[in-house]
Design a protein around this motif. Sequence first.
Motif, PDB file in Angstrom:
ATOM      1  N   ASP A 150       0.942  -1.209   0.067  1.00 43.74           N
ATOM      2  CA  ASP A 150      -0.055   0.002  -0.141  1.00 43.74           C
ATOM      3  C   ASP A 150       0.726   1.201  -0.060  1.00 43.74           C
ATOM      4  O   ASP A 150       2.219   1.086  -0.177  1.00 43.74           O
ATOM      5  CB  ASP A 150      -0.925  -0.041   1.087  1.00 43.74           C
ATOM      6  CG  ASP A 150      -0.215   0.362   2.545  1.00 43.74           C
ATOM      7  OD1 ASP A 150       0.962   0.044   2.584  1.00 43.74           O
ATOM      8  OD2 ASP A 150      -1.050   0.789   3.678  1.00 43.74           O
ATOM      9  N   LEU A 156       0.445  -6.001   1.075  1.00 46.67           N
ATOM     10  CA  LEU A 156      -0.994  -6.614   0.909  1.00 46.67           C
ATOM     11  C   LEU A 156      -1.118  -8.024   0.727  1.00 46.67           C
ATOM     12  O   LEU A 156      -2.133  -8.619   0.668  1.00 46.67           O
ATOM     13  CB  LEU A 156      -1.685  -5.996  -0.076  1.00 46.67           C
ATOM     14  CG  LEU A 156      -1.676  -4.082   0.028  1.00 46.67           C
ATOM     15  CD1 LEU A 156      -2.271  -3.467  -1.146  1.00 46.67           C
ATOM     16  CD2 LEU A 156      -2.704  -4.018   1.342  1.00 46.67           C
ATOM     17  N   ASP A 339      -4.520   2.767   0.852  1.00 48.40           N
ATOM     18  CA  ASP A 339      -4.281   2.876   2.127  1.00 48.40           C
ATOM     19  C   ASP A 339      -4.965   1.561   2.727  1.00 48.40           C
ATOM     20  O   ASP A 339      -6.096   1.352   2.865  1.00 48.40           O
ATOM     21  CB  ASP A 339      -4.842   4.003   2.952  1.00 48.40           C
ATOM     22  CG  ASP A 339      -4.245   4.369   4.142  1.00 48.40           C
ATOM     23  OD1 ASP A 339      -4.231   3.185   4.957  1.00 48.40           O
ATOM     24  OD2 ASP A 339      -3.735   5.318   4.547  1.00 48.40           O
ATOM     25  N   ALA A 340      -4.156   0.556   3.260  1.00 52.02           N
ATOM     26  CA  ALA A 340      -4.663  -0.591   3.851  1.00 52.02           C
ATOM     27  C   ALA A 340      -5.759  -0.378   4.925  1.00 52.02           C
ATOM     28  O   ALA A 340      -6.729  -1.229   5.202  1.00 52.02           O
ATOM     29  CB  ALA A 340      -3.512  -1.652   4.301  1.00 52.02           C
TER      30      ALA A 340
END
Length: 459
Positions: A150, A156, A339-340
């Motif tokens: 991210d 991810l 954005d995780a």
Amino acid sequence: WLGGYYQSAGYSGDGCGGFRVFGFCRADGAAFPSKSRPETYLHLETAMKSWLQKTFWIRREDVEIAPEEIFMDAINVPGFRHEMQEGRIERPIGRRFILAFGGFVAAGLMVVTGRLIELQLVRGQDLAEQARANKTYPILISPPRGIFYDRNRKPLVENAPTFVISLAPSLLPSDEAFGEVLGRLTAILGTSIGELAAANGVLARYADGRDVLSRSVWPDEIFVASGEFRAAVLEIKSRPDDFPGVAAVEAGRRQYLLGDLASHILGYVGRPSREDLGSRPGVRSSDIVGKTGLELWYEAAVRGRAGEKLMEVDASGEIKRERFIVKAAPGQDVVLEIDADLQRFAALTLERHLKALGKRAGAILVVDPRDGAVRALASLPSFNPNLFGRASSPQEIERLLSDPASPFFNRAVSGGYPSGSTIKPILAAAALEEKIIVPEREIYDPGYLSVPNPFDPAR
């Protein structure tokens, strides 16, 4: 008296009572007969010694001479640099060392000659037959796929260790041996030959009733299984004679850390289909390729470059030697604008609101107005992409495919919805472009829309 050429060499002075000539003492002290100068006796003695040595192989004694008796430079002359080996005398190689070295070289030549005779004459025919029976096959090595991160460099996805089992039919001597190996593999893996044939596209390509146990109908490399089959791998490795042509190698299984919360962004990977094998050059049936999402979009970058090695196999199918030609290069990593943490929050928030409304389907999209970057994207219902990286049951996959809510459909990208207020900036830009309004034009908006009743204008 040796031809009479003698002359006294003088008084001996060693108590012999007379004169000594050539080391002999005449007891009576009488003078020896003389016919020439005293040097004649020295020549005669030298000639006699030489004749005795040549006649009776009398070895001359080596006389050691000290270096100080020849050169006194290192002692008498100051200023020598001993650390640079100045003023030192090199001693010649001794006779014993030369003989020992010569014997060692002769022994080595004898060993090499004997080995050549054994390989060429004694075992030449057998070795030639073994060499003709050996075959060399090129084997491709799958590289590890690149990692998606991210915007804050949080991973991810990751490559978890797993095993890939494959079979090369060309390494087996006959169709009977091929059928036996397939039977053993299906027994230890808990599958069937029909399932293997379906997974490799054999039944679909040869639906005319051709025998599936014929090696000619199978691909060059058969994908057998992928997953955590540690017991099966140990059995294959411990019994190589029962599984000729079977390769069990460690590979990377794709593991998605956000699970179904980001499945429509990242997509998933799987085994190549028949279309993939025909349209993608260099793809094998045992490879892992991107199917949807970013895994498919960045397939060329994250897949990496496959390696290749040559494997020499004898007539019994045993691997004799391996040699790498090209080492595998890992795929490139990709950093996303996602954005995780925001992605997890958006997906869970959407799921909570849909449950409150009694709905199943919906989508949410979070865009940064400063640069248009997509920070979060979620679509419900979704699916768990990790199901395709392990040995999932066909019933579980079929349930997802037959779901009327279409969990594989990405509603945030492909869904058709009313634009709402997001269309207003586009209409304003079009009006400015067509000179319908000017930038200074002000439009009052009370926050509501009043529509007169055409049947009662007063209301």
